[in-house]
Structures are given as structure tokens and as C-alpha cells.
Design an enzyme around this catalytic site. Structure first.
Site, PDB file in Angstrom:
ATOM      1  CG  HIS A 266      36.562  80.221  59.889  1.00  0.00           C
ATOM      2  ND1 HIS A 266      37.113  81.439  59.579  1.00  0.00           N
ATOM      3  CD2 HIS A 266      36.104  80.346  61.165  1.00  0.00           C
ATOM      4  CE1 HIS A 266      36.981  82.261  60.603  1.00  0.00           C
ATOM      5  NE2 HIS A 266      36.389  81.631  61.587  1.00  0.00           N
TER       6      HIS A 266
ATOM      7  CE  LYS B 189      32.578  91.111  65.769  1.00  0.00           C
ATOM      8  NZ  LYS B 189      32.332  89.680  65.794  1.00  0.00           N
TER       9      LYS B 189
ATOM     10  NE  ARG C 226      39.442  79.196  67.904  1.00  0.00           N
ATOM     11  CZ  ARG C 226      39.152  80.439  67.585  1.00  0.00           C
ATOM     12  NH1 ARG C 226      39.933  81.094  66.759  1.00  0.00           N
ATOM     13  NH2 ARG C 226      38.114  81.039  68.084  1.00  0.00           N
TER      14      ARG C 226
ATOM     15  CB  SER D 230      39.072  85.927  62.702  1.00  0.00           C
ATOM     16  OG  SER D 230      38.593  84.858  61.967  1.00  0.00           O
TER      17      SER D 230
HETATM   18  P1  ADP Z   1      36.803  83.868  65.238  1.00  0.00           P
HETATM   19  O1  ADP Z   1      36.305  83.147  66.490  1.00  0.00           O
HETATM   20  O2  ADP Z   1      38.181  83.363  64.821  1.00  0.00           O
HETATM   21  O3  ADP Z   1      36.680  85.358  65.267  1.00  0.00           O
HETATM   22  P2  ADP Z   1      34.335  83.448  63.940  1.00  0.00           P
HETATM   23  O4  ADP Z   1      33.625  84.310  64.910  1.00  0.00           O
HETATM   24  O5  ADP Z   1      34.135  83.698  62.511  1.00  0.00           O
HETATM   25  O6  ADP Z   1      35.887  83.438  64.090  1.00  0.00           O
HETATM   26  O7  ADP Z   1      34.042  81.927  64.364  1.00  0.00           O
HETATM   27  C1  ADP Z   1      33.227  81.045  63.688  1.00  0.00           C
HETATM   28  C2  ADP Z   1      33.431  79.638  64.203  1.00  0.00           C
HETATM   29  O8  ADP Z   1      34.664  79.153  63.734  1.00  0.00           O
HETATM   30  C3  ADP Z   1      33.471  79.460  65.720  1.00  0.00           C
HETATM   31  O9  ADP Z   1      32.836  78.239  66.048  1.00  0.00           O
HETATM   32  C4  ADP Z   1      34.933  79.337  66.012  1.00  0.00           C
HETATM   33  O10 ADP Z   1      35.162  78.582  67.183  1.00  0.00           O
HETATM   34  C5  ADP Z   1      35.391  78.585  64.789  1.00  0.00           C
HETATM   35  N1  ADP Z   1      36.810  78.748  64.533  1.00  0.00           N
HETATM   36  C6  ADP Z   1      37.484  79.884  64.329  1.00  0.00           C
HETATM   37  N2  ADP Z   1      38.792  79.646  64.114  1.00  0.00           N
HETATM   38  C7  ADP Z   1      38.949  78.295  64.192  1.00  0.00           C
HETATM   39  C8  ADP Z   1      40.078  77.400  64.093  1.00  0.00           C
HETATM   40  N3  ADP Z   1      41.304  77.880  63.882  1.00  0.00           N
HETATM   41  N4  ADP Z   1      39.860  76.085  64.223  1.00  0.00           N
HETATM   42  C9  ADP Z   1      38.609  75.627  64.463  1.00  0.00           C
HETATM   43  N5  ADP Z   1      37.506  76.403  64.584  1.00  0.00           N
HETATM   44  C10 ADP Z   1      37.685  77.716  64.461  1.00  0.00           C
END
Ligand code: ADP
Length: 152
Positions: free
Chosen positions: A18, A42, A91, A129
Site C-alpha cells: 500500500h 466485516k 498485483r 493484508s
Molecule cells: P488487501 O487487498 O491486501 O486486503 P486493501 O483492501 O486494503 O488490501 O487494498 C487496498 C488497495 O491496495 C487495493 O487496490 C489493492 O489492490 C492494493 N494493494 C494491496 N496490497 C498491495 C501490494 N502488495 N502491492 C500493490 N497494491 C496492493
């Protein structure tokens, strides 16, 4: 007019993945709002306050980054903030397929708002995450996956 992007997510907790997306997007926008979505159904590992505090710490001194929380539709939040863009990280092809539907439906809901995708750096593309939470729940050390400035 300011160019504003909303980066929505649950950030439970914020990861290096992130952080990298936000930092790399900064040259493109006047403001990036890291927006913590609140979904009543959630179950989160960390409290909203804790997640917000960590994000604030990671981007301390970075004037272009704001941290906010929101409930409801991401598009309604973008309109409220007068953001023209939604920022998302990609990703993998699985992310792409999932994100494409959301972005196209969001575009139908709010034609003036565009989703901008940024490809993950290869060395961060495995960070997820959900897996970070599993490591923490099982007593493992997940510190290498989260920003250096936060201690879990
Ligand atoms: P996650 O998908 O890991 O549960 P979130 O719901 O908080 O996390 O996702 C928020 C944004 O961050 C989404 O656009 C997701 O694709 C992106 N994201 C999460 N992890 C990564 C990563 N390792 N590299 C690039 N973008 C990421």
C-alpha cells in the site's frame, strides 16, 4: 482545481505494498486521500483508530497525503471530496479481473470519476493484508511486510 485521488482499502494493517502505491502516485496528484472503508459486517483485526494512526505515521510530513475514513459507496465519498480519480494497486491478473468489474461499475455510477491502476513493484506483489493478518494471528513476525515506521 486540485487533482485529487482517493486510495480506498481496509488497511488492516497498512503494508509496504500500500505504502509504495501511494508514494509512487504522489507525483501524479495534488492530493492523495488514503480512505479507510468501514464495512459494518466485516470483522477487522485492528481497530479503526489504530489503522488510521498507523497510516498517519507512515505518511507523516507528506503534505499531499490525507487520511480519512468513510462508510458507504466509494463513489459517493469521492464526490463528497471532489476527487476525480480512484487509485488502485494491481498485483496480479486476479487483481486485474476483480478490479476491472469494480472500476467499470464505478464508472457507470460516476461517469466523471476515473480509476487509475498502478502495477505493484515485483518485490512487493506477494504482499497481501489477509496473509499478513494470518501471520500475526498465529504469532509470526510480519514486520518485514509492513512499513518500517510502524511496529505491530
Ligand atoms: P488487501 O487487498 O491486501 O486486503 P486493501 O483492501 O486494503 O488490501 O487494498 C487496498 C488497495 O491496495 C487495493 O487496490 C489493492 O489492490 C492494493 N494493494 C494491496 N496490497 C498491495 C501490494 N502488495 N502491492 C500493490 N497494491 C496492493
Amino acid at each position: 482545481m486540485k487533482t485529487i485521488a482517493v486510495f480506498p482499502g481496509s488497511f488492516d494493517p497498512i503494508t509496504k505494498g500500500h505504502e509504495s502505491i501511494v508514494r509512487r502516485a504522489l507525483p501524479l496528484f495534488d492530493e492523495v486521500i488514503v480512505a479507510i472503508g468501514i464495512n459494518a459486517s466485516k470483522k477487522y483485526l485492528y481497530s479503526l483508530d489504530q489503522r488510521e494512526q498507523w497510516i498517519g505515521k507512515v505518511f507523516e510530513g507528506e503534505d499531499k497525503v490525507k487520511v480519512e475514513k468513510y462508510e458507504g459507496l466509494t463513489m459517493d465519498f469521492c464526490k463528497e471530496k471532489q476527487a476525480q480519480y480512484v487509485l488502485r494497486g494491481l498485483r496480479s491478473s486476479a487483481d486485474f479481473e476483480f478490479e476491472r468489474s469494480i472500476a467499470q461499475m464505478n464508472k457507470a455510477l460516476a461517469p466523471d470519476i476515473d480509476t487509475v491502476f498502478m502495477l505493484s513493484k515485483p518485490e512487493l506483489s506477494a504482499i497481501n493484508s489477509t496473509i499478513v493478518r494470518d501471520i500475526i494471528r498465529n504469532g509470526g513476525d510480519a514486520s518485514q511486510f509492513v512499513p518500517d515506521s510502524i511496529s505491530l
